[in-house]
Design a protein around this motif. Sequence first.
Motif, PDB file in Angstrom:
ATOM      1  N   ALA A  16       0.831  -1.203   0.000  1.00 13.59           N
ATOM      2  CA  ALA A  16       0.000   0.000   0.000  1.00 13.59           C
ATOM      3  C   ALA A  16       0.862   1.249   0.000  1.00 13.59           C
ATOM      4  O   ALA A  16       0.574   2.226  -0.716  1.00 13.59           O
ATOM      5  N   GLY A  17       1.935   1.236   0.777  1.00 11.12           N
ATOM      6  CA  GLY A  17       2.823   2.385   0.819  1.00 11.12           C
ATOM      7  C   GLY A  17       3.458   2.690  -0.520  1.00 11.12           C
ATOM      8  O   GLY A  17       3.547   3.855  -0.934  1.00 11.12           O
ATOM      9  N   ARG A  18       3.890   1.659  -1.230  1.00 11.40           N
ATOM     10  CA  ARG A  18       4.497   1.862  -2.541  1.00 11.40           C
ATOM     11  C   ARG A  18       3.459   2.379  -3.534  1.00 11.40           C
ATOM     12  O   ARG A  18       3.748   3.250  -4.363  1.00 11.40           O
ATOM     13  N   LEU A  19       2.255   1.841  -3.476  1.00  8.90           N
ATOM     14  CA  LEU A  19       1.201   2.274  -4.387  1.00  8.90           C
ATOM     15  C   LEU A  19       0.841   3.738  -4.153  1.00  8.90           C
ATOM     16  O   LEU A  19       0.742   4.525  -5.104  1.00  8.90           O
ATOM     17  N   VAL A  20       0.642   4.100  -2.909  1.00 13.21           N
ATOM     18  CA  VAL A  20       0.277   5.485  -2.594  1.00 13.21           C
ATOM     19  C   VAL A  20       1.402   6.433  -2.979  1.00 13.21           C
ATOM     20  O   VAL A  20       1.164   7.522  -3.522  1.00 13.21           O
ATOM     21  N   ALA A  21       2.646   6.032  -2.729  1.00 12.08           N
ATOM     22  CA  ALA A  21       3.790   6.873  -3.076  1.00 12.08           C
ATOM     23  C   ALA A  21       3.863   7.134  -4.576  1.00 12.08           C
ATOM     24  O   ALA A  21       4.363   8.176  -5.013  1.00 12.08           O
ATOM     25  N   ALA A  22       3.344   6.168  -5.373  1.00  7.92           N
ATOM     26  CA  ALA A  22       3.365   6.319  -6.831  1.00  7.92           C
ATOM     27  C   ALA A  22       2.123   7.028  -7.358  1.00  7.92           C
ATOM     28  O   ALA A  22       1.945   7.147  -8.576  1.00  7.92           O
ATOM     29  N   GLY A  23       1.256   7.480  -6.463  1.00  9.68           N
ATOM     30  CA  GLY A  23       0.074   8.221  -6.882  1.00  9.68           C
ATOM     31  C   GLY A  23      -1.160   7.376  -7.117  1.00  9.68           C
ATOM     32  O   GLY A  23      -2.177   7.894  -7.594  1.00  9.68           O
ATOM     33  N   GLU A  24      -1.095   6.083  -6.784  1.00 12.55           N
ATOM     34  CA  GLU A  24      -2.268   5.216  -6.938  1.00 12.55           C
ATOM     35  C   GLU A  24      -3.222   5.425  -5.771  1.00 12.55           C
ATOM     36  O   GLU A  24      -2.812   5.759  -4.652  1.00 12.55           O
ATOM     37  N   ARG A  25      -4.510   5.213  -6.022  1.00 13.53           N
ATOM     38  CA  ARG A  25      -5.497   5.201  -4.945  1.00 13.53           C
ATOM     39  C   ARG A  25      -5.686   3.761  -4.466  1.00 13.53           C
ATOM     40  O   ARG A  25      -5.777   2.841  -5.283  1.00 13.53           O
ATOM     41  N   VAL A  26      -5.748   3.591  -3.165  1.00 18.97           N
ATOM     42  CA  VAL A  26      -5.783   2.257  -2.576  1.00 18.97           C
ATOM     43  C   VAL A  26      -6.935   2.158  -1.582  1.00 18.97           C
ATOM     44  O   VAL A  26      -7.150   3.065  -0.768  1.00 18.97           O
ATOM     45  N   GLY A  39      -5.543   5.011  11.680  1.00 20.92           N
ATOM     46  CA  GLY A  39      -4.197   5.511  11.935  1.00 20.92           C
ATOM     47  C   GLY A  39      -3.277   5.309  10.748  1.00 20.92           C
ATOM     48  O   GLY A  39      -2.483   6.189  10.401  1.00 20.92           O
ATOM     49  N   LEU A  40      -3.382   4.147  10.107  1.00 20.38           N
ATOM     50  CA  LEU A  40      -2.572   3.864   8.921  1.00 20.38           C
ATOM     51  C   LEU A  40      -2.923   4.829   7.797  1.00 20.38           C
ATOM     52  O   LEU A  40      -2.026   5.363   7.123  1.00 20.38           O
ATOM     53  N   ALA A  41      -4.209   5.080   7.598  1.00 18.42           N
ATOM     54  CA  ALA A  41      -4.637   5.994   6.545  1.00 18.42           C
ATOM     55  C   ALA A  41      -4.151   7.411   6.819  1.00 18.42           C
ATOM     56  O   ALA A  41      -3.737   8.131   5.905  1.00 18.42           O
ATOM     57  N   HIS A  42      -4.185   7.816   8.081  1.00 17.16           N
ATOM     58  CA  HIS A  42      -3.694   9.149   8.433  1.00 17.16           C
ATOM     59  C   HIS A  42      -2.206   9.268   8.126  1.00 17.16           C
ATOM     60  O   HIS A  42      -1.741  10.301   7.627  1.00 17.16           O
ATOM     61  N   ALA A  43      -1.444   8.200   8.404  1.00 18.13           N
ATOM     62  CA  ALA A  43      -0.005   8.225   8.181  1.00 18.13           C
ATOM     63  C   ALA A  43       0.341   8.236   6.694  1.00 18.13           C
ATOM     64  O   ALA A  43       1.299   8.894   6.278  1.00 18.13           O
ATOM     65  N   MET A  44      -0.427   7.510   5.886  1.00 15.24           N
ATOM     66  CA  MET A  44      -0.105   7.396   4.462  1.00 15.24           C
ATOM     67  C   MET A  44      -0.722   8.502   3.614  1.00 15.24           C
ATOM     68  O   MET A  44      -0.256   8.754   2.503  1.00 15.24           O
ATOM     69  N   GLY A  45      -1.779   9.124   4.103  1.00 17.50           N
ATOM     70  CA  GLY A  45      -2.355  10.223   3.359  1.00 17.50           C
ATOM     71  C   GLY A  45      -3.634   9.867   2.625  1.00 17.50           C
ATOM     72  O   GLY A  45      -4.127   8.737   2.706  1.00 17.50           O
ATOM     73  N   PRO A  46      -4.174  10.827   1.880  1.00 16.88           N
ATOM     74  CA  PRO A  46      -5.498  10.671   1.267  1.00 16.88           C
ATOM     75  C   PRO A  46      -5.571   9.601   0.181  1.00 16.88           C
ATOM     76  O   PRO A  46      -6.665   9.234  -0.234  1.00 16.88           O
ATOM     77  N   GLY A  47      -4.422   9.107  -0.290  1.00 19.93           N
ATOM     78  CA  GLY A  47      -4.471   8.054  -1.305  1.00 19.93           C
ATOM     79  C   GLY A  47      -4.896   6.715  -0.769  1.00 19.93           C
ATOM     80  O   GLY A  47      -5.208   5.808  -1.545  1.00 19.93           O
ATOM     81  N   LEU A  48      -4.949   6.578   0.555  1.00 24.14           N
ATOM     82  CA  LEU A  48      -5.314   5.294   1.181  1.00 24.14           C
ATOM     83  C   LEU A  48      -6.645   5.438   1.902  1.00 24.14           C
ATOM     84  O   LEU A  48      -6.813   6.318   2.746  1.00 24.14           O
ATOM     85  N   VAL A 161      -0.437  -6.270 -14.612  1.00 24.31           N
ATOM     86  CA  VAL A 161       0.285  -6.259 -13.338  1.00 24.31           C
ATOM     87  C   VAL A 161       1.745  -5.873 -13.558  1.00 24.31           C
ATOM     88  O   VAL A 161       2.339  -5.141 -12.753  1.00 24.31           O
ATOM     89  N   ALA A 162       2.327  -6.329 -14.666  1.00 28.48           N
ATOM     90  CA  ALA A 162       3.707  -5.950 -14.987  1.00 28.48           C
ATOM     91  C   ALA A 162       3.813  -4.444 -15.181  1.00 28.48           C
ATOM     92  O   ALA A 162       4.763  -3.800 -14.701  1.00 28.48           O
ATOM     93  N   ARG A 163       2.841  -3.851 -15.881  1.00 26.64           N
ATOM     94  CA  ARG A 163       2.849  -2.401 -16.091  1.00 26.64           C
ATOM     95  C   ARG A 163       2.729  -1.662 -14.757  1.00 26.64           C
ATOM     96  O   ARG A 163       3.376  -0.638 -14.532  1.00 26.64           O
ATOM     97  N   LEU A 164       1.890  -2.197 -13.873  1.00 29.28           N
ATOM     98  CA  LEU A 164       1.730  -1.585 -12.554  1.00 29.28           C
ATOM     99  C   LEU A 164       3.054  -1.630 -11.791  1.00 29.28           C
ATOM    100  O   LEU A 164       3.485  -0.623 -11.206  1.00 29.28           O
ATOM    101  N   ALA A 165       3.710  -2.787 -11.791  1.00 31.25           N
ATOM    102  CA  ALA A 165       4.982  -2.926 -11.089  1.00 31.25           C
ATOM    103  C   ALA A 165       6.028  -1.974 -11.660  1.00 31.25           C
ATOM    104  O   ALA A 165       6.775  -1.330 -10.910  1.00 31.25           O
ATOM    105  N   GLU A 166       6.065  -1.858 -12.976  1.00 29.56           N
ATOM    106  CA  GLU A 166       7.027  -0.955 -13.610  1.00 29.56           C
ATOM    107  C   GLU A 166       6.714   0.501 -13.248  1.00 29.56           C
ATOM    108  O   GLU A 166       7.636   1.295 -13.021  1.00 29.56           O
ATOM    109  N   ARG A 167       5.435   0.846 -13.199  1.00 33.54           N
ATOM    110  CA  ARG A 167       5.052   2.207 -12.851  1.00 33.54           C
ATOM    111  C   ARG A 167       5.463   2.549 -11.421  1.00 33.54           C
ATOM    112  O   ARG A 167       5.797   3.711 -11.111  1.00 33.54           O
ATOM    113  N   LEU A 168       5.473   1.549 -10.561  1.00 34.88           N
ATOM    114  CA  LEU A 168       5.878   1.759  -9.180  1.00 34.88           C
ATOM    115  C   LEU A 168       7.398   1.776  -9.017  1.00 34.88           C
ATOM    116  O   LEU A 168       7.898   2.078  -7.930  1.00 34.88           O
TER     117      LEU A 168
END
Length: 207
Positions: A16-26, A39-48, A161-168
């Motif tokens: 989830a952290g990697r996805l949010v850092a890359a701009g994905e919504r989770v 608490g986790l959502a507060h720490a990671m931000g609005p993307g989670l 999924v490969a494209r997602l991994a590459e985007r991250l």
Amino acid sequence: MPIGIIGAGAIGQALAGRLVAAGERVVISNSRGPESLRGLAHAMGPGLRPATVAEAAVEDVVVLAVPWSRLREAIRSVDVSDWQERIVIDATNPLGPPAFQAVDLGGRSSSEVVADLVPGARLVKAFNTLPPGLLGAEPGTPAGRRVIFLSGNHAGANERVARLAERLGWAAVDLGPLAVGGRLQQVPGGPLSTLSLILERWPDRTL
């Protein structure tokens, strides 16, 4: 579309952290309910966004990141008889208590077992070979990009999924169908399990 994650343990949080850092919504869920994830959502931000398991499971891409011993229970709680060609990413490993021992699968690969639990889904095995610390770390290194293995029986799902991994930021390596690739990356026992590989950068030879 957001990516749903079922399971908010070490693997689920790292991904989830990697996805949010890359701009994905989770949309992330666990068995204890959304309030336990505020608490986790507060720490990671609005993307989670915390949600129920059923809410996470309706997304076009859903990650299974729960302990093997609780996998069937988690999938049953979704109460879905047909996953309608949604992509389900299997990040689980067949390890059981009390000491993370290998579970007897009767000669089948773990993802073949998981595929039976999510009828109608396009299952892709991915994000299961790295420990949480590496999975949650920046994929790019001075030497190159960290490798993520994936396998599945649907070429289109593998490609997405490969494209997602590459985007991250990872270097995605498609190992082919589950019967072959799933065994190669299965933890424990697969020859690629727990390997941390770097796809080296080509040297800049421009003058």
